[in-house]
Design a protein around this motif. Structure first.
Motif, short mmCIF file in Angstrom:
data_model
loop_
_atom_site.label_atom_id
_atom_site.label_comp_id
_atom_site.label_asym_id
_atom_site.label_seq_id
_atom_site.Cartn_x
_atom_site.Cartn_y
_atom_site.Cartn_z
N GLU A 45 7.80 -0.27 -8.67
CA GLU A 45 6.43 -0.65 -9.04
C GLU A 45 6.24 -0.84 -10.42
O GLU A 45 6.29 0.09 -11.19
N LYS A 46 5.82 -2.07 -10.90
CA LYS A 46 5.38 -2.22 -12.25
C LYS A 46 4.55 -3.50 -12.24
O LYS A 46 3.97 -4.03 -11.31
N ASP A 47 4.27 -3.92 -13.72
CA ASP A 47 3.40 -5.11 -13.67
C ASP A 47 1.94 -4.97 -13.23
O ASP A 47 1.36 -5.96 -12.71
N GLY A 48 1.42 -3.76 -13.25
CA GLY A 48 0.04 -3.41 -12.86
C GLY A 48 0.05 -3.29 -11.43
O GLY A 48 -1.06 -3.16 -11.05
N ALA A 49 1.25 -3.31 -10.79
CA ALA A 49 0.83 -3.13 -9.21
C ALA A 49 0.24 -1.80 -8.74
O ALA A 49 -0.65 -1.63 -7.99
N ALA A 100 -0.89 6.58 -10.25
CA ALA A 100 -0.82 6.15 -8.85
C ALA A 100 0.78 6.17 -8.97
O ALA A 100 1.57 6.26 -8.04
N ARG A 101 1.37 5.45 -9.99
CA ARG A 101 2.86 4.97 -9.77
C ARG A 101 3.72 6.45 -10.06
O ARG A 101 4.47 6.61 -9.40
N ARG A 102 3.07 7.22 -10.94
CA ARG A 102 3.75 8.62 -11.04
C ARG A 102 3.65 9.22 -9.80
O ARG A 102 4.86 9.91 -9.11
N GLY A 145 0.69 -1.05 -0.07
CA GLY A 145 -0.14 0.08 -0.03
C GLY A 145 0.83 1.12 0.10
O GLY A 145 1.94 1.15 0.57
N VAL A 146 0.39 2.13 -0.50
CA VAL A 146 1.18 3.34 -0.68
C VAL A 146 1.55 4.10 0.54
O VAL A 146 2.73 4.59 0.83
N ALA A 147 0.59 4.42 1.36
CA ALA A 147 0.77 5.14 2.57
C ALA A 147 1.67 4.28 3.35
O ALA A 147 2.86 4.82 3.98
N ALA A 148 1.54 2.99 3.51
CA ALA A 148 2.44 2.20 4.22
C ALA A 148 3.83 2.20 3.95
O ALA A 148 4.85 2.24 4.57
N GLU A 149 3.92 2.28 2.48
CA GLU A 149 5.47 2.29 1.98
C GLU A 149 5.98 3.48 2.19
O GLU A 149 7.25 3.51 2.41
#
Length: 335
Positions: A189-193, A198-200, A166-170
């Protein structure tokens, strides 16, 4: 160093010369601004007098690189090495010789001056510089440029996993790691994670945090994204490495490798460093047989670029990594 320490020069490839083997020391200590390394100045009467270099010298017949290191530092610095680990191996063509230099990181020694510092015996001065900072002395032999650059790389290379955590936890994990000294991060983060937006956003948040702490960020495989968020470089997957026709136009380029051929490809492409693995069993690649540290050491023994161990590792594995010629460890979970 007894290699003559001249500036690099091109030679006739059709007429190879004998290779002179040299052991070179990167002496490291804890100073007021953190870890420092030592450079020594060549004295009057020697070629390139007044230039600064890493101490060391020619390997004599019957000596190993490590034995030469100990002897040379006794002669040049009046110290006895008690802790040293192998590091990178560089080859240079000088006007007078073809030289192979095996660098060691030296972290403990006995002897030296009464004030606890090192006073050179065969050089006319020494100087300590914090890792990652501009050298405090000049001129430094041009052949040492890649060594100085490599020394600026931290021993721990963190790989993000926001898709699973999860973004916040990371980002919270990243904040804690930066407070603890982390300074090199790969946004993987890749392969659709994460979707593209969101990745940007995540990559931009990582760059902002790491840059504020004085560190650097690489983005996995995506040069366009790396540029758009102001990252310092790009990290090529092994598949991207194999497909690359030229080095990406980024300040810092690294690559993932699994065998000797891929490591050779990373070196030929001009990567500043590589990761190699998996060294240990890992949940990311459950069906892949691990290399183990012994095989890792064999593969990187002559590498001219720093190589991190990857796969089932954490900062607790740094002693084993150093002993196996690794620059450090890269970790997805263990940072």
């Amino acid at each position: 160093m007894s290699d003559g320490a001249a500036t690099a020069a091109s030679t006739d490839a059709a007429a190879p010369r004998p290779v002179t083997h040299v052991a070179a020391a990167v002496l490291l200590r804890q100073g007021p601004a953190g870890t420092e390394f030592l450079l020594a100045r060549r004295p009057e009467g020697k070629v390139y007098a007044g230039w600064w270099e890493f101490p060391g010298g020619k390997v004599e017949r019957g000596e190993t690189d490590a034995q030469c290191l100990v002897r040379e530092l006794q002669e040049e610095m009046a110290i006895t090495v008690t802790a040293a680990t192998p590091w990178i191996t560089r080859r240079f063509e000088y006007p007078h010789a073809s030289v192979r230099l095996k660098f060691f990181k030296v972290t403990a020694w006995e002897g030296g001056a009464a004030d606890g510092d090192i006073h050179a015996v065969e050089h006319d001065a020494v100087a300590w510089t914090p890792l990652g900072a501009p050298t405090a002395v000049a001129p430094v032999l041009p052949a040492n440029g890649p060594i100085l650059e490599a020394l600026g790389l931290p021993e721990v290379y963190a790989v993000t996993n926001a898709g699973a955590r999860g973004v916040a936890a990371e980002l919270a994990r990243l904040d804690a790691a930066l407070a603890g000294g982390l300074r090199l991060v790969q946004v993987r983060e890749k392969d659709g994670a994460l979707d593209a937006a969101a990745r940007r956003d995540f990559a931009a948040a990582v760059v902002a945090r790491v840059h504020a702490a004085g560190g650097r960020v690489l983005v996995n495989d995506d040069v366009q994204l790396a540029r758009s968020v102001g990252a310092d470089g790009v990290h090529l997957s092994s598949s991207a490495l194999r497909a690359a026709a030229a080095r990406p136009d980024m300040p810092l380029v690294a690559a993932s490798c699994h065998d000797a051929a891929e490591l050779d490809a990373a070196i030929a492409l001009g990567c500043q460093f590589a990761v190699l693995g998996p060294v240990a069993p890992t949940a990311s690649h459950p069906g892949t047989a691990p290399l183990g540290w012994a095989r890792f050491a064999e593969l990187v023994a002559e590498s001219p670029i720093p190589v991190y161990g990857l796969g089932g590792l954490s900062a607790a594995d740094l002693p084993a990594a150093r002993a196996a010629n690794a620059h450090g460890v890269a970790a997805l979970r263990g940072w």
